[in-house]
Motif scaffolding. Structure first.
Motif, PDB file in Angstrom:
ATOM      1  N   VAL A  85      -2.128   2.057   2.838  1.00  0.00           N
ATOM      2  CA  VAL A  85      -2.195   0.598   2.902  1.00  0.00           C
ATOM      3  C   VAL A  85      -3.586   0.124   3.267  1.00  0.00           C
ATOM      4  CG1 VAL A  85       0.208   0.290   3.416  1.00  0.00           C
ATOM      5  CG2 VAL A  85      -1.385   0.660   5.258  1.00  0.00           C
ATOM      6  N   GLY A  86      -4.482   1.028   3.618  1.00  0.00           N
ATOM      7  CA  GLY A  86      -5.855   0.634   3.843  1.00  0.00           C
ATOM      8  C   GLY A  86      -6.187   0.387   5.298  1.00  0.00           C
ATOM      9  N   ILE A  87      -7.460   0.399   5.589  1.00  0.00           N
ATOM     10  CA  ILE A  87      -7.958   0.087   6.922  1.00  0.00           C
ATOM     11  C   ILE A  87      -8.733  -1.214   6.812  1.00  0.00           C
ATOM     12  CG2 ILE A  87      -9.392   0.865   8.820  1.00  0.00           C
ATOM     13  CD1 ILE A  87      -8.984   3.713   7.801  1.00  0.00           C
ATOM     14  N   GLU A  88      -8.187  -2.266   7.400  1.00  0.00           N
ATOM     15  CA  GLU A  88      -8.812  -3.595   7.375  1.00  0.00           C
ATOM     16  C   GLU A  88      -9.344  -3.949   5.984  1.00  0.00           C
ATOM     17  OE1 GLU A  88     -10.516  -4.664  11.639  1.00  0.00           O
ATOM     18  OE2 GLU A  88     -11.629  -3.089  10.654  1.00  0.00           O
ATOM     19  N   PRO A  89      -8.475  -4.057   5.002  1.00  0.00           N
ATOM     20  CA  PRO A  89      -8.967  -4.360   3.654  1.00  0.00           C
ATOM     21  C   PRO A  89      -9.592  -5.746   3.554  1.00  0.00           C
ATOM     22  CG  PRO A  89      -6.579  -4.489   3.716  1.00  0.00           C
ATOM     23  CD  PRO A  89      -7.011  -3.944   5.038  1.00  0.00           C
ATOM     24  N   ASP A  90      -9.196  -6.650   4.464  1.00  0.00           N
ATOM     25  CA  ASP A  90      -9.679  -8.022   4.364  1.00  0.00           C
ATOM     26  C   ASP A  90     -10.928  -8.267   5.189  1.00  0.00           C
ATOM     27  OD1 ASP A  90      -8.311  -7.494   6.636  1.00  0.00           O
ATOM     28  OD2 ASP A  90      -7.407  -9.470   6.838  1.00  0.00           O
ATOM     29  N   LYS A  91     -11.460  -7.228   5.833  1.00  0.00           N
ATOM     30  CA  LYS A  91     -12.566  -7.439   6.779  1.00  0.00           C
ATOM     31  C   LYS A  91     -13.810  -8.023   6.096  1.00  0.00           C
ATOM     32  CE  LYS A  91     -15.636  -4.704   9.579  1.00  0.00           C
ATOM     33  NZ  LYS A  91     -16.044  -3.312   9.783  1.00  0.00           N
ATOM     34  N   LEU A  92     -14.208  -7.406   4.983  1.00  0.00           N
ATOM     35  CA  LEU A  92     -15.435  -7.855   4.324  1.00  0.00           C
ATOM     36  C   LEU A  92     -15.265  -9.249   3.745  1.00  0.00           C
ATOM     37  CD1 LEU A  92     -16.498  -4.546   2.651  1.00  0.00           C
ATOM     38  CD2 LEU A  92     -17.724  -5.773   4.405  1.00  0.00           C
ATOM     39  N   SER A 124      -0.030 -11.389  -8.150  1.00  0.00           N
ATOM     40  CA  SER A 124      -0.808 -12.432  -7.498  1.00  0.00           C
ATOM     41  C   SER A 124       0.055 -13.231  -6.527  1.00  0.00           C
ATOM     42  CB  SER A 124      -1.444 -13.353  -8.535  1.00  0.00           C
ATOM     43  OG  SER A 124      -0.481 -13.822  -9.422  1.00  0.00           O
ATOM     44  N   SER A 125       1.389 -13.194  -6.689  1.00  0.00           N
ATOM     45  CA  SER A 125       2.239 -13.938  -5.761  1.00  0.00           C
ATOM     46  C   SER A 125       2.381 -13.211  -4.435  1.00  0.00           C
ATOM     47  CB  SER A 125       3.628 -14.146  -6.366  1.00  0.00           C
ATOM     48  OG  SER A 125       3.542 -14.898  -7.534  1.00  0.00           O
ATOM     49  N   THR A 126       2.641 -11.896  -4.478  1.00  0.00           N
ATOM     50  CA  THR A 126       2.933 -11.167  -3.240  1.00  0.00           C
ATOM     51  C   THR A 126       2.212  -9.836  -3.142  1.00  0.00           C
ATOM     52  OG1 THR A 126       4.761  -9.938  -4.197  1.00  0.00           O
ATOM     53  CG2 THR A 126       5.275 -12.079  -3.277  1.00  0.00           C
ATOM     54  N   GLY A 127       1.421  -9.476  -4.109  1.00  0.00           N
ATOM     55  CA  GLY A 127       0.866  -8.122  -4.148  1.00  0.00           C
ATOM     56  C   GLY A 127       1.702  -7.206  -5.011  1.00  0.00           C
ATOM     57  N   GLY A 128       2.961  -7.556  -5.226  1.00  0.00           N
ATOM     58  CA  GLY A 128       3.811  -6.777  -6.119  1.00  0.00           C
ATOM     59  C   GLY A 128       3.978  -5.351  -5.649  1.00  0.00           C
ATOM     60  N   MET A 129       3.913  -4.435  -6.607  1.00  0.00           N
ATOM     61  CA  MET A 129       4.111  -3.033  -6.229  1.00  0.00           C
ATOM     62  C   MET A 129       2.847  -2.426  -5.647  1.00  0.00           C
ATOM     63  SD  MET A 129       4.162  -1.184  -9.901  1.00  0.00           S
ATOM     64  CE  MET A 129       2.794  -1.240 -11.020  1.00  0.00           C
ATOM     65  N   TYR A 130       1.741  -3.161  -5.677  1.00  0.00           N
ATOM     66  CA  TYR A 130       0.493  -2.592  -5.180  1.00  0.00           C
ATOM     67  C   TYR A 130       0.324  -2.887  -3.697  1.00  0.00           C
ATOM     68  CZ  TYR A 130      -0.498  -2.306 -10.128  1.00  0.00           C
ATOM     69  OH  TYR A 130      -0.435  -2.036 -11.466  1.00  0.00           O
ATOM     70  N   ASP A 131       1.076  -2.200  -2.857  1.00  0.00           N
ATOM     71  CA  ASP A 131       0.871  -2.316  -1.416  1.00  0.00           C
ATOM     72  C   ASP A 131      -0.224  -1.320  -1.061  1.00  0.00           C
ATOM     73  OD1 ASP A 131       0.967  -2.771   1.189  1.00  0.00           O
ATOM     74  OD2 ASP A 131       2.954  -1.955   1.551  1.00  0.00           O
ATOM     75  N   SER A 132      -1.455  -1.692  -1.384  1.00  0.00           N
ATOM     76  CA  SER A 132      -2.536  -0.723  -1.415  1.00  0.00           C
ATOM     77  C   SER A 132      -3.761  -1.273  -0.711  1.00  0.00           C
ATOM     78  CB  SER A 132      -2.847  -0.372  -2.870  1.00  0.00           C
ATOM     79  OG  SER A 132      -4.219  -0.332  -3.111  1.00  0.00           O
ATOM     80  N   TYR A 133      -4.717  -0.399  -0.464  1.00  0.00           N
ATOM     81  CA  TYR A 133      -5.917  -0.791   0.270  1.00  0.00           C
ATOM     82  C   TYR A 133      -6.801  -1.740  -0.505  1.00  0.00           C
ATOM     83  CZ  TYR A 133      -8.108   2.769  -2.667  1.00  0.00           C
ATOM     84  OH  TYR A 133      -8.539   3.495  -3.731  1.00  0.00           O
TER      85      TYR A 133
END
Lengths: 191, 201
Positions: free
Chosen positions: A160-167, B108-117
């Motif tokens: 799920v990432g580490i602070e993806p929104d930081k930048l 674009s509404s919720t991220g969908g299946m891409y719960d990703s970094y």
């Protein structure tokens, strides 16, 4: 099962790499055949550049298909394994070079000086796996934003990432601050 | 000369009595110029929607402008990454008021299946969204349906009130959805207090 073609390639590569003008310290059994049937040279980081020079000049592998790495897991002494794959259109042949590295922040010599197109592959590998390429002219991130601190394809990176929104948030705050200053100046000029 | 009522012909045929809000909204809703921000596969359905088969021109929204300066409706079609988020935010900021945002598709509404970094978990993390269209990708009919819903919504707005009182401060702020996105890594963070409308006095 090894075909005649693969055996011939193996003999050809072994003859050049371990011959009289070959790579120092490379044994004959370092040139094997992988489980997928591709001829594979196992080298150390010090031997890598020399092996690549011979592959290009003496054996005619004129293009590099990809450079990538594999993470064997956190805590392993030899954690990252590098894979280089080369294609020879003239000989209709492929060969793979694998290099084991040590440590959590490994460093291998670049081969950008031999195949300039490798630059992007190496940048991607640095971006996602965190392998440094010493001597690379322009080792920036390729996919992730510049300034990101982590390497997403490592095994210890949460999906799920580490602070993806930081930048993004940093950028947004700077932008709003600059706008507030210019707006204040504009109002000042009106008076 | 007797008193002339408004209902007497032919005088009444030369004008129509209405509210200023209504006539402004009527003009706005029937000339929604979309900004087609096709970020991935939803962009293909977006093109089909604007093309002759589904014909968005029936609803006055066919003039897709590729500059944000001429747009009213930002259609975010597809997966938005954090790297792209800065560009999307700039496009939104460059659009003149009045402006509306539609998220097309689940990504674009919720991220969908891409719960990703790499992926923003919903455009409403960074922008105020008016309409969400589900689907992966949604059919052009679904998007046209949401445009009609947006038109109904625009008809209920109060542009004159906004003109007098000013557009509220929180109008360009997202919902803060980014802080309670489904990511487990950030789930423990506390929600921020949403900004409130300034008091009347």
């Amino acid at each position: 099962m090894t075909s005649e073609k693969q055996a011939a390639t193996q003999a050809r590569v072994a003859a050049v790499l371990t011959g009289s003008n070959g790579v120092q310290g490379l044994a004959v059994d370092a040139i094997g055949i992988d489980h997928d049937g591709m001829v594979c040279v196992t080298a150390t980081p010090e031997q890598l550049h020399e092996v690549c020079v011979l592959l290009r000049d003496a054996l005619g592998f004129e293009s590099n298909t990809f450079v990538t790495a594999r993470d064997h897991g956190v805590g392993r002494e030899q954690r990252f394994e590098m894979f280089y794959q080369f294609l020879s259109v003239a000989h209709v042949d492929r060969v793979r070079v694998r290099v084991m590295t040590t440590g959590d922040d490994p460093e291998v010599p670049t081969i950008t000086d031999l195949w300039p197109g490798t630059s992007f592959s190496e940048r991607e590998c640095w971006d996602l796996m965190g392998v440094r390429f010493s001597g690379h002219p322009d080792l920036r991130r390729l996919l992730m934003p510049q300034g990101y601190d982590h390497h997403p394809l490592r095994k210890d990176f949460p999906h799920v990432g580490i602070e993806p929104d930081k930048l993004y948030n940093q950028w947004d705050e700077e932008r709003r601050a600059a706008f507030a200053i210019s707006e204040a100046e504009r109002l000042e000029g009106k008076r | 000369m007797g008193q002339v009522g408004l209902s007497e012909a032919p005088f009444s045929e030369s004008f129509a009595a209405t509210r200023l809000d209504w006539i402004v909204n009527w003009a706005r809703k029937n000339s929604l110029w979309p900004m087609p921000l096709g970020l991935s596969c939803c962009g293909i359905e977006l093109m089909a929607m604007i093309g002759p088969k589904f014909d968005l021109a029936r609803f006055g929204a066919e003039a897709a402008r590729f500059t944000p300066r001429q747009c009213d409706l930002l259609i975010v079609a597809g997966t938005m990454t954090w790297k792209m988020a800065q560009a999307v935010r700039l496009v939104y900021d460059q659009m003149p008021e009045p402006k509306w945002v539609m998220t097309m598709g689940v990504c674009s509404s919720t991220g969908g299946m891409y719960d990703s970094y790499a992926v923003v978990q919903g455009v409403d993390s960074i922008l105020p969204v008016d309409v969400y269209v589900p689907g992966c990708p949604p059919r052009p009919d679904a998007v046209i349906d949401s445009i009609i819903k947006l038109q109904q919504r625009i008809q209920r707005e109060r542009p004159v009130k906004d003109l007098i009182e000013g557009i509220p401060d929180y109008a360009d702020v997202g919902t803060g959805h980014t802080l309670h996105q489904p990511n487990r890594a950030v789930a423990h963070k506390k929600l921020p207090a949403l900004p409130t409308r300034p008091s009347q006095d």
